[in-house]
Design a protein around this motif. Structure first.
Motif, PDB file in Angstrom:
ATOM      1  N   MET A 226     -12.956 -12.437   7.905  1.00  0.00           N
ATOM      2  CA  MET A 226     -11.605 -12.793   7.720  1.00  0.00           C
ATOM      3  C   MET A 226     -11.167 -13.123   9.017  1.00  0.00           C
ATOM      4  SD  MET A 226     -11.606 -13.386   4.711  1.00  0.00           S
ATOM      5  CE  MET A 226     -10.642 -13.663   4.143  1.00  0.00           C
ATOM      6  N   GLY A 227     -10.655 -12.632  10.497  1.00  0.00           N
ATOM      7  CA  GLY A 227     -10.717 -12.813  11.649  1.00  0.00           C
ATOM      8  C   GLY A 227      -9.330 -11.977  10.889  1.00  0.00           C
ATOM      9  N   MET A 228      -9.654 -10.501  10.652  1.00  0.00           N
ATOM     10  CA  MET A 228      -8.442 -10.123  10.443  1.00  0.00           C
ATOM     11  C   MET A 228      -8.243  -9.024  11.614  1.00  0.00           C
ATOM     12  SD  MET A 228      -6.619 -11.636   7.882  1.00  0.00           S
ATOM     13  CE  MET A 228      -5.474 -10.703   7.204  1.00  0.00           C
ATOM     14  N   ASP A 229      -6.561  -8.391  11.869  1.00  0.00           N
ATOM     15  CA  ASP A 229      -7.202  -6.995  12.898  1.00  0.00           C
ATOM     16  C   ASP A 229      -7.217  -6.029  12.358  1.00  0.00           C
ATOM     17  OD1 ASP A 229      -6.393  -9.421  14.379  1.00  0.00           O
ATOM     18  OD2 ASP A 229      -4.804  -9.168  13.998  1.00  0.00           O
ATOM     19  N   ILE A 230      -7.188  -6.068  10.969  1.00  0.00           N
ATOM     20  CA  ILE A 230      -7.350  -4.620  10.423  1.00  0.00           C
ATOM     21  C   ILE A 230      -7.831  -4.451   9.017  1.00  0.00           C
ATOM     22  CG2 ILE A 230      -5.399  -4.637   8.876  1.00  0.00           C
ATOM     23  CD1 ILE A 230      -4.835  -1.847   9.367  1.00  0.00           C
ATOM     24  N   GLY A 231      -8.935  -3.908   8.048  1.00  0.00           N
ATOM     25  CA  GLY A 231     -10.025  -3.593   7.229  1.00  0.00           C
ATOM     26  C   GLY A 231      -9.375  -2.621   5.930  1.00  0.00           C
ATOM     27  N   PRO A 232      -9.655  -2.900   5.163  1.00  0.00           N
ATOM     28  CA  PRO A 232      -9.013  -2.130   3.567  1.00  0.00           C
ATOM     29  C   PRO A 232      -9.181  -0.602   4.104  1.00  0.00           C
ATOM     30  CG  PRO A 232     -11.751  -3.023   2.937  1.00  0.00           C
ATOM     31  CD  PRO A 232     -11.569  -3.794   4.386  1.00  0.00           C
ATOM     32  N   PHE A 233      -9.986  -0.225   5.060  1.00  0.00           N
ATOM     33  CA  PHE A 233      -9.739   1.549   4.778  1.00  0.00           C
ATOM     34  C   PHE A 233      -8.485   2.002   6.154  1.00  0.00           C
ATOM     35  CE2 PHE A 233     -13.946   1.799   3.385  1.00  0.00           C
ATOM     36  CZ  PHE A 233     -14.133   3.316   1.953  1.00  0.00           C
ATOM     37  N   GLY A 234      -8.203   0.511   6.713  1.00  0.00           N
ATOM     38  CA  GLY A 234      -7.495   0.797   8.068  1.00  0.00           C
ATOM     39  C   GLY A 234      -6.268   0.996   7.185  1.00  0.00           C
ATOM     40  N   MET A 235      -6.009  -0.170   6.626  1.00  0.00           N
ATOM     41  CA  MET A 235      -5.125  -0.510   5.922  1.00  0.00           C
ATOM     42  C   MET A 235      -4.689   0.511   4.958  1.00  0.00           C
ATOM     43  SD  MET A 235      -5.786  -4.424   3.471  1.00  0.00           S
ATOM     44  CE  MET A 235      -6.558  -5.633   4.760  1.00  0.00           C
ATOM     45  N   MET A 236      -5.744   1.676   4.231  1.00  0.00           N
ATOM     46  CA  MET A 236      -5.610   2.502   3.351  1.00  0.00           C
ATOM     47  C   MET A 236      -4.623   4.147   4.958  1.00  0.00           C
ATOM     48  SD  MET A 236      -8.676   3.201   0.506  1.00  0.00           S
ATOM     49  CE  MET A 236      -9.544   1.951   1.202  1.00  0.00           C
ATOM     50  N   ASP A 237      -5.421   3.991   5.751  1.00  0.00           N
ATOM     51  CA  ASP A 237      -4.490   4.673   6.453  1.00  0.00           C
ATOM     52  C   ASP A 237      -3.312   4.514   6.266  1.00  0.00           C
ATOM     53  OD1 ASP A 237      -6.282   6.248   7.207  1.00  0.00           O
ATOM     54  OD2 ASP A 237      -7.028   5.987   9.029  1.00  0.00           O
ATOM     55  N   SER A 238      -3.146   2.853   7.085  1.00  0.00           N
ATOM     56  CA  SER A 238      -1.418   2.795   7.322  1.00  0.00           C
ATOM     57  C   SER A 238      -0.691   3.421   5.836  1.00  0.00           C
ATOM     58  CB  SER A 238      -1.019   1.612   7.269  1.00  0.00           C
ATOM     59  OG  SER A 238      -0.097   0.723   7.425  1.00  0.00           O
ATOM     60  N   ILE A 239      -1.239   2.983   4.829  1.00  0.00           N
ATOM     61  CA  ILE A 239      -0.281   3.454   3.561  1.00  0.00           C
ATOM     62  C   ILE A 239      -0.133   4.829   3.553  1.00  0.00           C
ATOM     63  CG2 ILE A 239      -0.594   3.167   0.735  1.00  0.00           C
ATOM     64  CD1 ILE A 239      -2.568   0.533   1.171  1.00  0.00           C
TER      65      ILE A 239
END
Length: 303
Positions: A226-239
């Motif tokens: 997807m060319g994203m700077d963060i993945g779903p597990f990184g998102m979970m850490d952020s949340i």
């Protein structure tokens, strides 16, 4: 109640989102009362709001003078009676438990003026689940914020008993505090963006819980394609892994889906050990410089 009648906003719950919502309101000229169950929690929240103010200044979202003025408009108040009597609008951000939210709103219904509008910042529940307990279901709706440091989208979600006038007031208020309201036509779990995000996070949890791939590789797949700077597990850490677990565990118990149950069990050890993500310094990654933010992560060079 008209939009211009709102002068004082009561934030119930001094966690991350309560802090952000309170600061956003204060930055746009509203008096803000911050209420929680302990003075220690509110003191810590005020300190973190000071850090949030510095981020806004650094990102040129506010001048130093505007940020300082915003902080002066925020007042912590542990006494529910004193807090509630002055509120024109309530924004609630207590833990994702419908019984707890119902209890909190029922208490403040006895305290607040009749015209006070009640809103919930729930990320996963439906307002109809505790609308009657508010004592003013016609003046109650979900008013949900995302991370105000990065975007200004908010969700306004009425339940079947919410009056059109209440929806209009909340929508207008959202614009007055510099946010962009997405008004839902009806209730939907996860609103709009979160509904999509929750499916992504569930898929990522399932892949890891079923030992298909490690969390880091799940993130690499998402980020690389997807060319994203963060993945779903990184998102979970952020949340916050504790927040993600609470939502996952709630729906696992409510629906009994075996995969949801397995996903909740996968997340629980992180919660039990205090590895809650970015806010504790460790979760799926270690902070302040998580592996996914370093060059070569998607290529597996720093694996």
């Amino acid at each position: 109640m008209k939009p211009e009648d709102i002068k004082t906003v009561l934030i119930i719950g001094s966690g991350t989102m309560g802090q952000q919502i309170g600061f956003q309101c204060a930055a746009h000229g509203y008096d803000v009362i911050l209420h929680d169950i302990s003075q220690e929690m509110m003191d810590a929240a005020m300190d973190r709001m000071g850090k949030l103010a510095r981020i806004f200044v650094k990102n040129q979202q506010l001048s130093q003078e505007e940020a300082d003025a915003a902080l002066t408009r925020i007042r912590p108040e542990r006494d529910a009676e004193k807090a509630g009597k002055q509120a024109d609008l309530i924004s609630e951000s207590v833990p994702e438990d419908p019984e707890l939210k119902a209890k909190v709103f029922a208490r403040f219904n006895e305290i607040c003026p009749e015209q006070t509008i009640f809103t919930t910042n729930t990320s996963s529940l439906l307002p109809s689940m505790f609308a009657e307990a508010t004592g003013r279901p016609d003046r109650f709706a979900a008013f949900h914020f995302h991370d105000i440091r990065y975007n200004k989208i908010v969700d306004v979600m009425p339940h079947p008993g919410t009056s059109k006038e209440t929806v209009s007031v909340i929508e207008a208020f959202a614009r007055k505090i510099g946010t962009i309201p997405i008004v839902l036509k009806k209730e939907n779990n996860g609103y709009v963006f979160n509904a999509m995000l929750m499916e992504l996070l569930k898929s990522a949890q399932s892949l890891a819980a079923n030992e298909v791939a490690a969390p880091e590789d799940v993130d690499r797949a998402w980020m690389g394609v997807m060319g994203m700077d963060i993945g779903p597990f990184g998102m979970m850490d952020s949340i916050g892994i504790d927040t993600v677990w609470k939502v996952t565990d709630y729906w696992a118990k409510a629906g009994g889906d075996p995969q949801d149950i397995k996903n909740a069990e996968f997340l629980k050890p992180y919660v039990n050990s205090g590895r809650l993500g970015a806010k504790t310094g460790t979760g799926f990654y270690t902070y302040p410089k998580p592996a996914f933010s370093k060059p070569g992560f998607t290529e597996g060079k720093n694996k």
